[in-house]
Design a protein around this motif. Structure first.
Motif, PDB file in Angstrom:
ATOM      1  N   ASP A   1       0.827  -1.207   0.000  1.00 37.96           N
ATOM      2  CA  ASP A   1       0.000   0.000   0.000  1.00 37.96           C
ATOM      3  C   ASP A   1       0.863   1.260   0.000  1.00 37.96           C
ATOM      4  O   ASP A   1       0.559   2.232  -0.689  1.00 37.96           O
TER       5      ASP A   1
ATOM      6  N   ILE B   1       3.914   1.538  -1.193  1.00 38.80           N
ATOM      7  CA  ILE B   1       4.558   1.650  -2.511  1.00 38.80           C
ATOM      8  C   ILE B   1       3.576   2.211  -3.527  1.00 38.80           C
ATOM      9  O   ILE B   1       3.916   3.083  -4.331  1.00 38.80           O
ATOM     10  N   LYS B   2       2.323   1.758  -3.487  1.00 35.41           N
ATOM     11  CA  LYS B   2       1.306   2.283  -4.405  1.00 35.41           C
ATOM     12  C   LYS B   2       1.062   3.766  -4.170  1.00 35.41           C
ATOM     13  O   LYS B   2       0.945   4.543  -5.117  1.00 35.41           O
TER      14      LYS B   2
ATOM     15  N   ARG C   1       3.180   5.915  -2.933  1.00 29.40           N
ATOM     16  CA  ARG C   1       4.362   6.646  -3.396  1.00 29.40           C
ATOM     17  C   ARG C   1       4.333   6.798  -4.911  1.00 29.40           C
ATOM     18  O   ARG C   1       4.626   7.869  -5.458  1.00 29.40           O
ATOM     19  N   ASP C   2       3.953   5.730  -5.619  1.00 32.94           N
ATOM     20  CA  ASP C   2       3.907   5.781  -7.083  1.00 32.94           C
ATOM     21  C   ASP C   2       2.825   6.748  -7.569  1.00 32.94           C
ATOM     22  O   ASP C   2       3.019   7.457  -8.558  1.00 32.94           O
ATOM     23  N   ARG C   3       1.675   6.788  -6.878  1.00 31.13           N
ATOM     24  CA  ARG C   3       0.619   7.734  -7.256  1.00 31.13           C
ATOM     25  C   ARG C   3       1.088   9.168  -7.077  1.00 31.13           C
ATOM     26  O   ARG C   3       0.797  10.036  -7.886  1.00 31.13           O
ATOM     27  N   GLN C   4       1.844   9.440  -6.035  1.00 36.57           N
ATOM     28  CA  GLN C   4       2.343  10.794  -5.787  1.00 36.57           C
ATOM     29  C   GLN C   4       3.363  11.190  -6.848  1.00 36.57           C
ATOM     30  O   GLN C   4       3.423  12.337  -7.258  1.00 36.57           O
ATOM     31  N   ALA C   5       4.171  10.259  -7.294  1.00 36.63           N
ATOM     32  CA  ALA C   5       5.197  10.568  -8.289  1.00 36.63           C
ATOM     33  C   ALA C   5       4.577  10.831  -9.650  1.00 36.63           C
ATOM     34  O   ALA C   5       5.080  11.653 -10.423  1.00 36.63           O
ATOM     35  N   VAL C   6       3.471  10.159  -9.985  1.00 35.63           N
ATOM     36  CA  VAL C   6       2.831  10.303 -11.291  1.00 35.63           C
ATOM     37  C   VAL C   6       1.880  11.505 -11.312  1.00 35.63           C
ATOM     38  O   VAL C   6       1.643  12.091 -12.358  1.00 35.63           O
TER      39      VAL C   6
END
Length: 107
Positions: free
Chosen positions: A85, A87-88, A90-95
């Protein structure tokens, strides 16, 4: 010329000695400042509150808490789910598109 150099050196030594003596006198008198206020002749100022009968105690900074009896750690499956959760997120924030107004400062 040697004579004036010797006299100048003696005067500088005398000044340094006097400064050291004044510093030592200030330290000695400063150490007695708390006891001078307790003298009956000097006394305390008129509006000063009374001192407590018992002086304050030091905080127990070295007390160690007792060991926990029920250690609640995550199960390996729960820990893996939590990491996924994070990691997901973090990836949403980066995109996510960056807001240009948030980056500019008004300073």
């Amino acid at each position: 010329m040697k004579r004036s150099g010797t006299v100048g050196g003696t005067m500088a030594g005398g000044r340094a000695g006097a400064a050291a003596a004044l510093l030592a006198l200030g330290l000695v008198l400063g150490g007695c400042a708390s006891t001078v206020a307790d003298l009956p002749v000097v006394g305390a100022p008129a509006g000063l509150p009374q001192r407590p009968a018992q002086p304050g105690e030091y905080l127990p900074v070295h007390d160690i808490p007792t060991a926990r009896s029920n250690d609640k750690t995550l199960a390996p499956a729960d820990q893996a789910k939590l990491e996924a959760d994070l990691i997901k997120a973090r990836d949403r924030q980066a995109v996510a598109p960056a807001d240009p107004a948030a980056k500019t400062s008004t300073r």
